[in-house]
Design a protein around this motif. Sequence first.
Motif: not given
Length: 279
Positions: A118-126
Amino acid sequence: MSSKVVLITGTSSGIGLAAAVAAARAGWRVVATLRDPGRADALCAAAADAGVELDVRRLDVTDEASVAAAIDGVVADHGRLDAVINNAGAGHLGTLENESVDAVRAVMEVNFFGVLHVSKAALPHLRASGGRLITVTSVGGVVGQPFNEAYCAAKFAVEGYMESLAPVAARLGVTVSVVEPGAVATEFVNNIGLDLAGEVAAAGPYAEALQAYVDRTVAQFHNGAQTPAEAAEAVLEALTADRPAFRLQTSDWARDFTGVKLADLDGSAVLGLTGGWVG
């Protein structure tokens, strides 16, 4: 605030459900995810009672395709992602000699690699939003506990990973925090799905120690547990504070308990404490 979007995993019950409702009441647009949307009744009822709206979606943290689809869908539909709260997890009880290594791997898949997916997929957006990455770990991510070797190993791994990631992410505008609950009166213990009496009977030379641990833990959950709403207050602090701490405990008990480890340079205080749990 009304335009900010937070995705929360594991919202069918407990802390995840309470955090979803609390964040929505605080003005966030909440994407509440769970592995089985058929278990969303309690979540939807709690949202209705609170007078808030939730965007309920499927997300299985152990399935990278499911994670990617959920994150991409949120950004496509809402236009942004400002925070992620990794809450999904699974309990486990067992000790090394009496369980398979595959069982330990399964615990790591949910409680550690699920957080990474989840964190890897979210990081670009964060990074794009200057957002926040929050992970609900456990006091078991600081203090190793008898018959929780696999569970604590996964939570230790999450804490170490996030503690290492935090300064790197901060350089790019993302705030990383972990939230450490103690005993919380949720379905979490029941969701382990164990016949405790049967486990003790099958524990062989570990039976006496396991019975002592079970007795102590059941009493703690029955008599001294926080409510999910109380624990979710720390999650909301990590989400909304101007400068949230990296590590937040959810109660005075959790602060005292983790404080034993964090001040214990040679390990004797922790082992003196937990040794008493097994007789």
